[in-house]
Design a protein around this motif. Structure first.
Motif, mmCIF file in Angstrom:
data_model
loop_
_atom_site.group_PDB
_atom_site.id
_atom_site.type_symbol
_atom_site.label_atom_id
_atom_site.label_comp_id
_atom_site.label_asym_id
_atom_site.label_seq_id
_atom_site.Cartn_x
_atom_site.Cartn_y
_atom_site.Cartn_z
ATOM 1 N N LYS A 287 0.837 -1.211 0.000
ATOM 2 C CA LYS A 287 0.000 0.000 0.000
ATOM 3 C C LYS A 287 0.869 1.257 0.000
ATOM 4 C CE LYS A 287 -4.523 -0.747 0.055
ATOM 5 N NZ LYS A 287 -4.367 -1.138 -1.363
ATOM 6 N N GLU A 288 1.881 1.262 0.874
ATOM 7 C CA GLU A 288 2.789 2.427 0.931
ATOM 8 C C GLU A 288 3.554 2.599 -0.379
ATOM 9 O OE1 GLU A 288 5.205 2.878 4.865
ATOM 10 O OE2 GLU A 288 4.547 0.776 4.819
ATOM 11 N N LEU A 289 4.058 1.504 -0.898
ATOM 12 C CA LEU A 289 4.893 1.580 -2.110
ATOM 13 C C LEU A 289 4.070 2.017 -3.315
ATOM 14 C CD1 LEU A 289 6.910 -1.690 -1.474
ATOM 15 C CD2 LEU A 289 7.851 0.634 -1.460
ATOM 16 N N GLU A 290 2.837 1.530 -3.389
ATOM 17 C CA GLU A 290 1.922 1.925 -4.465
ATOM 18 C C GLU A 290 1.743 3.448 -4.446
ATOM 19 O OE1 GLU A 290 -1.897 0.088 -3.847
ATOM 20 O OE2 GLU A 290 -2.135 -0.291 -5.990
ATOM 21 N N ALA A 291 1.527 3.982 -3.245
ATOM 22 C CA ALA A 291 1.316 5.433 -3.110
ATOM 23 C C ALA A 291 2.589 6.210 -3.469
ATOM 24 C CB ALA A 291 0.875 5.757 -1.689
ATOM 25 N N GLU A 292 3.744 5.664 -3.036
ATOM 26 C CA GLU A 292 5.012 6.386 -3.255
ATOM 27 C C GLU A 292 5.521 6.294 -4.681
ATOM 28 O OE1 GLU A 292 6.963 5.322 1.064
ATOM 29 O OE2 GLU A 292 8.242 5.135 -0.707
ATOM 30 N N MET A 293 5.339 5.126 -5.310
ATOM 31 C CA MET A 293 6.080 4.844 -6.545
ATOM 32 C C MET A 293 5.268 4.937 -7.822
ATOM 33 S SD MET A 293 8.250 1.493 -5.243
ATOM 34 C CE MET A 293 9.217 1.326 -6.748
ATOM 35 N N LEU A 294 3.930 4.875 -7.731
ATOM 36 C CA LEU A 294 3.172 4.655 -8.962
ATOM 37 C C LEU A 294 2.416 5.878 -9.467
ATOM 38 C CD1 LEU A 294 1.861 1.019 -8.570
ATOM 39 C CD2 LEU A 294 3.912 1.847 -9.696
ATOM 40 N N ASN A 295 2.550 6.990 -8.757
ATOM 41 C CA ASN A 295 2.003 8.237 -9.297
ATOM 42 C C ASN A 295 0.506 8.081 -9.643
ATOM 43 O OD1 ASN A 295 2.230 10.869 -10.082
ATOM 44 N ND2 ASN A 295 2.890 10.392 -12.180
ATOM 45 N N GLY A 296 -0.223 7.452 -8.735
ATOM 46 C CA GLY A 296 -1.666 7.340 -8.929
ATOM 47 C C GLY A 296 -2.120 6.071 -9.631
ATOM 48 N N GLN A 297 -1.187 5.373 -10.322
ATOM 49 C CA GLN A 297 -1.581 4.105 -10.935
ATOM 50 C C GLN A 297 -1.714 3.033 -9.844
ATOM 51 O OE1 GLN A 297 1.451 3.708 -14.225
ATOM 52 N NE2 GLN A 297 -0.419 3.497 -15.410
ATOM 53 N N LEU A 298 -2.439 1.977 -10.157
ATOM 54 C CA LEU A 298 -2.679 0.939 -9.160
ATOM 55 C C LEU A 298 -1.933 -0.344 -9.531
ATOM 56 C CD1 LEU A 298 -6.522 1.473 -8.720
ATOM 57 C CD2 LEU A 298 -4.702 2.262 -7.204
ATOM 58 N N LEU A 299 -1.537 -1.067 -8.500
ATOM 59 C CA LEU A 299 -0.942 -2.395 -8.708
ATOM 60 C C LEU A 299 -2.056 -3.383 -9.010
ATOM 61 C CD1 LEU A 299 1.673 -2.999 -5.892
ATOM 62 C CD2 LEU A 299 2.083 -2.774 -8.333
ATOM 63 N N GLN A 300 -1.847 -4.217 -10.025
ATOM 64 C CA GLN A 300 -2.848 -5.255 -10.304
ATOM 65 C C GLN A 300 -2.475 -6.577 -9.629
ATOM 66 O OE1 GLN A 300 -1.618 -4.326 -14.165
ATOM 67 N NE2 GLN A 300 -3.681 -3.942 -14.943
ATOM 68 N N GLY A 301 -1.174 -6.790 -9.466
ATOM 69 C CA GLY A 301 -0.712 -8.099 -9.005
ATOM 70 C C GLY A 301 -1.095 -8.422 -7.574
ATOM 71 N N THR A 302 -1.132 -7.412 -6.697
ATOM 72 C CA THR A 302 -1.433 -7.707 -5.291
ATOM 73 C C THR A 302 -2.887 -8.168 -5.147
ATOM 74 O OG1 THR A 302 -1.713 -5.321 -5.035
ATOM 75 C CG2 THR A 302 0.331 -6.267 -4.228
ATOM 76 N N GLY A 303 -3.792 -7.482 -5.798
ATOM 77 C CA GLY A 303 -5.201 -7.888 -5.747
ATOM 78 C C GLY A 303 -5.398 -9.281 -6.335
ATOM 79 N N THR A 304 -4.754 -9.521 -7.476
ATOM 80 C CA THR A 304 -4.882 -10.847 -8.099
ATOM 81 C C THR A 304 -4.302 -11.925 -7.188
ATOM 82 O OG1 THR A 304 -4.686 -9.775 -10.251
ATOM 83 C CG2 THR A 304 -4.468 -12.160 -10.224
ATOM 84 N N THR A 305 -3.190 -11.616 -6.522
ATOM 85 C CA THR A 305 -2.593 -12.569 -5.582
ATOM 86 C C THR A 305 -3.596 -12.955 -4.494
ATOM 87 O OG1 THR A 305 -0.382 -11.683 -5.963
ATOM 88 C CG2 THR A 305 -0.714 -12.892 -3.908
#
Lengths: 347, 347
Positions: A287-305
């Motif tokens: 959650k922290e890394l998504e906010a820091e690194m992705l500039n508003g884009q979302l991770l798909q892999g964590t949800g799929t996991t």
């Protein structure tokens, strides 16, 4: 010219939507015996530098928010009006984030023309009590139309720059598959059709779980042999998962771009790999890394996991999927990332 | 203890031979009901810092020339005497360069014990008028014994350091395959047997041709989608070539470590990729680059490219193998490396 030409609408104007809109805009003009020239691109309302993005797009034919520097053909017209986008369309191209798909389908249902068909570029998987539900099945269930899928080694920014890429079109209806090949194929975006919707679509979803393992591997500094083993074991788990829940899934599908090629590029580039590498190195949460690194884009892999793990856990199958289970336990259950490899070892 | 224990001999003490000697030395002690503890390692005579390498090895249990810093178990004994190595052996492990294989087999033939079996880790392919001849077939033809093969994502220096790796054992005789799994498998070197000698062996040879394409791609600075496409098309050409000449080759073999995993690691690390990248960047010939960059080691991929092309050309099949043919034409016929991708495009 015939009155029966196909009218294409694109639902989603993010980075991938904009990249494929460029290809579609060129191909409908090239094949003007088959397609209407004007293509509507449905974007949600947003602003860029204080101006409405849709207005910028229709004035400059660029999408500076998601594909800066890329000019699209002027026959691509952006709109936020879902009714306008859908009402005359005979081909719908779904290329929006997973979480907006279902709601958008319900909203467009009343405007749909008879005989419309769709192709989904959306990556992810839903769940019900029996197991995974394909996103294409969600579209079929809501709209009652034929749905193909397109997946592959498709980093959007590279496609927008006309870099050589391949893609796989999974289909049920062969006539529609041929139409979609005509709509998407170029010498720089080589499309191969295969009669296997679930295989193609699950490749697109599940590779993101393996990309997290690849990122852990990179974060741990594991060498080539080990990362190669992780990718291979991951591909076999993708295949086993797909063929368990959809026994009709073809082994050949995993040799297409949606299989080994997309896995390769997702595990060497891509945001899931990148955030997982940072997870292993910093110990911060996703959650922290998504906010820091992705500039508003979302991770798909964590949800799929999480979704995949729920399915496996419900069916007492986690031991048969040691890599996907280890990714889950490391990402969400506090298992040390250093145990990634020992999870795979067999005496 | 039974008198029938297997006696292992290793033919070849280069970097890979030394790495697997370490595993074998440990495993014969672990399974002392099956194997004799002493293992002879046949090296050619050479010197290191003015001393005979064999003497250094037998005093220090290290091979500073090929695996500096790695200590082997003291039950591995180096010798240059082929008769001594072979005469009591019931298992021969071939791990020497391709070009010395045939001659060594002829020299050892007279010393061979009855019932001996072999496993070949040698990578490459021979040719006759009908097409490719497996190196394992060359051994079978000369020595008349059962030959399995071991291939996989196996960078030797990583195996020597006990980094997690996998390998594939291709076999004809299942009892021998089980014996070889016992001899090679550890939790850090996971061995999977598959009843497919030609499939496993051709993966090990042909991947080096694709690695040259991957190096060209890196030298040209092609992005991830393009390199992913090159690897995928390469794997399909490997499969097509193998199944054309050996129709019994299994599709599943390409999902084993010898297939996708070895292709991945060879196309991201490895000397063939490295020299091909330099070829694309500098315009120097492979002969020059081999001399400059490899410190006496030889490229395997260029020779295999020439052999494979001869086969394809003889059979008028070059057009069905556009990637392998392009690698040949770029490496040896002056075709511009910039035409790599256009060779693959289809309108």
């Amino acid at each position: 010219m015939s009155q029966q030409r196909e009218k294409v609408a694109i639902i989603g104007g993010g980075s991938f939507g904009t990249a494929v809109a460029k290809i579609i805009g060129q191909n409908v003009l090239l094949h003007d015996d088959i397609f209407e020239p004007e293509v509507l691109l449905r974007m949600t309302d947003s602003t860029y530098n204080g101006e409405k993005l849709i207005e910028i797009f229709n004035r400059t034919h660029e999408n500076p928010k998601y594909q800066p520097g890329i000019t699209l053909p002027s026959n691509i017209i952006a709109t936020s009006d879902l009714e306008e986008t859908v009402k005359d369309a005979t081909i719908l191209v779904f290329v929006l984030p997973h979480q907006f798909l279902e709601d958008t389908c319900y909203k467009m249902k009343q405007f749909l023309k008879e005989g419309t068909k769709a192709i989904s570029l959306v990556k992810g998987v839903n769940l019900n009590q029996e197991g995974p539900v394909l996103l294409s099945t969600t579209i079929v269930d809501i709209l009652g139309i034929d749905v193909s899928v397109l997946m592959g080694a498709n980093i959007a920014s590279e496609i927008a720059k006309d870099q050589f890429s391949e893609a796989t079109i999974g289909y049920t209806n062969e006539d529609n598959a041929n139409l979609f090949v005509t709509l998407f194929h170029t010498p720089k975006f080589m499309c191969t059709p295969i009669n296997d919707v679930p295989g193609v679509e699950l490749c697109g979803a599940l590779k993101n779980v393996i990309a997290i393992a690849a990122g852990f591997s990179d974060g741990l500094g594991l060498p080539g042999n080990s990362k190669a083993a992780i990718l291979r074991i991951g591909l076999l788990e993708m295949k086993k998962f797909a063929q368990h829940f959809f026994p009709e899934v073809k082994t050949d599908t995993f040799f297409e771009s949606c299989g080994i090629a997309d896995l390769y590029v997702t595990c060497t580039e891509g945001r899931n790999r990148k955030c997982a590498e940072a997870f292993a190195k910093t110990g911060k949460s996703f959650k922290e890394l998504e906010a820091e690194m992705l500039n508003g884009q979302l991770l798909q892999g964590t949800g799929t996991t999480e979704e995949v793990y729920k399915v496996l856990d419900n069916m007492n199958m986690t031991k048969e999927f040691p890599l996907m289970s280890a990714v889950h336990d490391i990402a969400f259950e506090g298992k040390p990332v250093t145990e990634l490899v020992s999870s795979l070892e067999v005496n």
